[in-house]
Design a protein around this motif. Sequence first.
Motif, PDB file in Angstrom:
ATOM      1  N   SER A   1       0.571   5.762  -0.189  1.00 10.32           N
ATOM      2  CA  SER A   1      -0.328   6.904  -0.076  1.00 10.32           C
ATOM      3  C   SER A   1       0.513   8.164  -0.118  1.00 10.32           C
ATOM      4  O   SER A   1       1.726   8.141   0.064  1.00 10.32           O
TER       5      SER A   1
ATOM      6  N   ASP B   1      -1.133  14.116  -4.200  1.00 15.36           N
ATOM      7  CA  ASP B   1      -0.854  14.434  -5.595  1.00 15.36           C
ATOM      8  C   ASP B   1      -0.572  15.929  -5.679  1.00 15.36           C
ATOM      9  O   ASP B   1      -1.460  16.755  -5.468  1.00 15.36           O
TER      10      ASP B   1
ATOM     11  N   ASP C   1      -5.248  13.855  -1.612  1.00 15.03           N
ATOM     12  CA  ASP C   1      -4.671  12.627  -1.074  1.00 15.03           C
ATOM     13  C   ASP C   1      -4.977  11.454  -1.997  1.00 15.03           C
ATOM     14  O   ASP C   1      -6.021  11.420  -2.659  1.00 15.03           O
ATOM     15  N   PHE C   2      -4.050  10.484  -2.040  1.00 16.11           N
ATOM     16  CA  PHE C   2      -4.315   9.253  -2.783  1.00 16.11           C
ATOM     17  C   PHE C   2      -3.843   8.064  -1.958  1.00 16.11           C
ATOM     18  O   PHE C   2      -2.969   8.169  -1.117  1.00 16.11           O
ATOM     19  N   ARG C   3      -4.478   6.943  -2.197  1.00 13.03           N
ATOM     20  CA  ARG C   3      -4.100   5.658  -1.610  1.00 13.03           C
ATOM     21  C   ARG C   3      -4.199   4.625  -2.723  1.00 13.03           C
ATOM     22  O   ARG C   3      -5.229   4.519  -3.375  1.00 13.03           O
ATOM     23  N   TYR C   4      -3.104   3.883  -2.909  1.00 10.85           N
ATOM     24  CA  TYR C   4      -3.113   2.841  -3.933  1.00 10.85           C
ATOM     25  C   TYR C   4      -2.083   1.790  -3.565  1.00 10.85           C
ATOM     26  O   TYR C   4      -1.662   1.713  -2.409  1.00 10.85           O
ATOM     27  N   TYR C   5      -1.679   0.987  -4.522  1.00 14.29           N
ATOM     28  CA  TYR C   5      -0.715  -0.080  -4.299  1.00 14.29           C
ATOM     29  C   TYR C   5       0.428   0.034  -5.294  1.00 14.29           C
ATOM     30  O   TYR C   5       0.233   0.402  -6.449  1.00 14.29           O
TER      31      TYR C   5
ATOM     32  N   PRO D   1       0.839  -1.210   0.000  1.00 14.30           N
ATOM     33  CA  PRO D   1       0.000   0.000   0.000  1.00 14.30           C
ATOM     34  C   PRO D   1       0.868   1.252   0.000  1.00 14.30           C
ATOM     35  O   PRO D   1       1.881   1.312   0.695  1.00 14.30           O
TER      36      PRO D   1
END
Length: 160
Positions: free
Chosen positions: A18, A21, A27-31, A16
């Motif tokens: 985060s 940008d 805010d962003f959250r990804y993998y 994960p």
Amino acid sequence: MDLEALRSAGTGTLVPISGVDARIGRDFRYYAFVPAPLPSEPTLGLGALNDATNAAMAVARLDQAVAQLPNPALLLRPIIRREAVSTSALEGTYAAFDEVLEADFLTDMQLSIEQREVMNYVHATSLALKMLEEYPISRRLLGAVQKEIVQRTRDDSYEA
């Protein structure tokens, strides 16, 4: 992105991540996919070893045949031009191989746009080979080669 396919691939893991940008301030959250480390010594199966042996024998036969040629450098001219035709086609520039061979005997003003672009790849290859005798692969070398590729084309906006 198919996250489930990546999770079950067995060639790495999803981690994960985060942050913010900077372009939009959101805010962003990804993998992120982190590949598994490569083994320090690869293990090859019997088929791969057989292929490697056959390839080594083919290279040896080629080396033996080239050693018998009075001037093996003569083979480079058509090979480099054929590669330049293929590479420029990937960029959307199409020129017939015989037109590229003809370009060696034309003045710059007589070249078509396509011939000029393909010949730029030829000149860039020659430049790269010459520079590699003195310099390692570097930004300087790649910049000089890129400059040669776009010289006198519609993309000629190179800035050092």
